[in-house]
Motif scaffolding. Sequence first.
Motif, PDB file in Angstrom:
ATOM      1  N   PRO A  57     -13.952 -76.864 -21.307  1.00 51.19           N
ATOM      2  CA  PRO A  57     -15.025 -77.781 -21.120  1.00 51.19           C
ATOM      3  C   PRO A  57     -15.881 -77.938 -22.497  1.00 51.19           C
ATOM      4  CG  PRO A  57     -15.426 -75.630 -20.106  1.00 51.19           C
ATOM      5  CD  PRO A  57     -14.159 -75.716 -20.544  1.00 51.19           C
ATOM      6  N   MET A  58     -16.318 -79.172 -22.720  1.00 51.59           N
ATOM      7  CA  MET A  58     -16.929 -79.219 -23.923  1.00 51.59           C
ATOM      8  C   MET A  58     -18.374 -79.878 -23.976  1.00 51.59           C
ATOM      9  SD  MET A  58     -14.343 -78.078 -26.018  1.00 51.59           S
ATOM     10  CE  MET A  58     -15.166 -78.777 -27.845  1.00 51.59           C
ATOM     11  N   GLU A  59     -18.623 -80.048 -22.850  1.00 56.81           N
ATOM     12  CA  GLU A  59     -19.910 -80.677 -22.590  1.00 56.81           C
ATOM     13  C   GLU A  59     -20.601 -79.395 -21.433  1.00 56.81           C
ATOM     14  OE1 GLU A  59     -22.051 -83.130 -23.695  1.00 56.81           O
ATOM     15  OE2 GLU A  59     -20.878 -82.761 -25.204  1.00 56.81           O
ATOM     16  N   ALA A  60     -21.833 -79.085 -21.704  1.00 52.27           N
ATOM     17  CA  ALA A  60     -22.426 -78.199 -20.708  1.00 52.27           C
ATOM     18  C   ALA A  60     -23.896 -78.422 -20.933  1.00 52.27           C
ATOM     19  CB  ALA A  60     -22.057 -77.031 -20.951  1.00 52.27           C
ATOM     20  N   ASP A  61     -24.748 -78.189 -19.786  1.00 48.69           N
ATOM     21  CA  ASP A  61     -26.103 -78.083 -19.885  1.00 48.69           C
ATOM     22  C   ASP A  61     -26.699 -76.929 -19.906  1.00 48.69           C
ATOM     23  OD1 ASP A  61     -26.296 -81.150 -19.560  1.00 48.69           O
ATOM     24  OD2 ASP A  61     -25.862 -80.878 -17.292  1.00 48.69           O
ATOM     25  N   GLY A  62     -26.555 -76.524 -20.920  1.00 49.14           N
ATOM     26  CA  GLY A  62     -26.978 -74.853 -21.311  1.00 49.14           C
ATOM     27  C   GLY A  62     -25.727 -73.961 -21.213  1.00 49.14           C
ATOM     28  N   TYR A 107     -12.118 -82.139 -28.566  1.00 51.74           N
ATOM     29  CA  TYR A 107     -11.031 -81.772 -27.529  1.00 51.74           C
ATOM     30  C   TYR A 107     -10.305 -80.480 -27.805  1.00 51.74           C
ATOM     31  CZ  TYR A 107      -7.059 -81.251 -24.435  1.00 51.74           C
ATOM     32  OH  TYR A 107      -5.939 -81.043 -23.512  1.00 51.74           O
ATOM     33  N   SER A 108     -10.346 -79.615 -26.931  1.00 54.82           N
ATOM     34  CA  SER A 108      -9.566 -78.286 -26.882  1.00 54.82           C
ATOM     35  C   SER A 108      -8.978 -78.097 -25.565  1.00 54.82           C
ATOM     36  CB  SER A 108     -10.495 -76.922 -27.313  1.00 54.82           C
ATOM     37  OG  SER A 108      -9.635 -75.669 -27.664  1.00 54.82           O
ATOM     38  N   GLY A 109      -7.524 -77.639 -25.692  1.00 54.21           N
ATOM     39  CA  GLY A 109      -6.570 -77.478 -24.548  1.00 54.21           C
ATOM     40  C   GLY A 109      -5.749 -76.461 -24.790  1.00 54.21           C
ATOM     41  N   PHE A 110      -5.173 -75.732 -23.610  1.00 57.48           N
ATOM     42  CA  PHE A 110      -4.332 -74.783 -23.875  1.00 57.48           C
ATOM     43  C   PHE A 110      -3.242 -74.930 -22.698  1.00 57.48           C
ATOM     44  CE2 PHE A 110      -7.516 -72.746 -21.281  1.00 57.48           C
ATOM     45  CZ  PHE A 110      -6.616 -71.901 -20.438  1.00 57.48           C
ATOM     46  N   VAL A 111      -1.946 -74.402 -22.979  1.00 50.22           N
ATOM     47  CA  VAL A 111      -0.937 -74.170 -21.996  1.00 50.22           C
ATOM     48  C   VAL A 111      -0.332 -72.896 -22.113  1.00 50.22           C
ATOM     49  CG1 VAL A 111       0.781 -75.344 -23.784  1.00 50.22           C
ATOM     50  CG2 VAL A 111       1.039 -75.518 -21.369  1.00 50.22           C
TER      51      VAL A 111
END
Length: 246
Positions: A57-62, A107-111
């Motif tokens: 997740p790259m967006e968060a409300d706190g 963007y950040s992701g993993f596999v």
Amino acid sequence: MSATIPEGGTAPGAVAADAPGQTDIDAGAVTVLKAGESEDELIHVRWVMPDGFFDLPMEADGIDDLVEQMIALSQRVLPKASEEMQFEWAIMCMASYDLLYETGVQYSGFVMTEVDETRCTAHVNVSLIDLDEGVLGNPVGSIALALRTLDIGEVTEFRLPCGPAVSCVGTRQAVVDKAITPSGQDEPFWTSFIQVQIPLANGTALVMEMSTPTPEGWDVFSQMFAGIVKSVQLYDVSERRVAMPG
């Protein structure tokens, strides 16, 4: 160590981008309008991510919202683990967020997968950087020269369907912070990486990087990343597909 850029890529993933400035995020896409630019200069960047990737997740409300999102992600990644293990995994991942934000990762992701009975993992990060005005006449050559000067890996200039690009393939040492290691000490480890920089016409560059601490998965992950990079498509503000000159 080397990597080629073959055909590949399957399931959709996307970003729309320029450079740091105003940001609007909607359903997995990021639109960034460079400060001082008109919307006519906006370039949308889209690419294809393979199946099996987990997006951080790259967006968060706190911080509380981020924790909730990370716990939800840990339940998907480790469905059979205890709640305690899921929580510890989420906290471990959150320890990397300061670095992600400092380096402009959007963007950040993993596999995770098994290769020859070895559990392997790889990360893919995407960020945007501003190019110095002095390099805009020959951005690819300037990026390649800068990377060769850093001497961090094998540098190659090549062409993608979306335009010219530069790749750097190498290894580097990283450290797991002592706050999350069983020993209570910083624990170094080596990672192999491929970084690709694609200069855009508005004076920015798209930076895509795959890294893995598991050498057994290098061939699989480098082929996978090559497919991601080849799938990059660029669009103008009118959603017309464009290619960068050079």
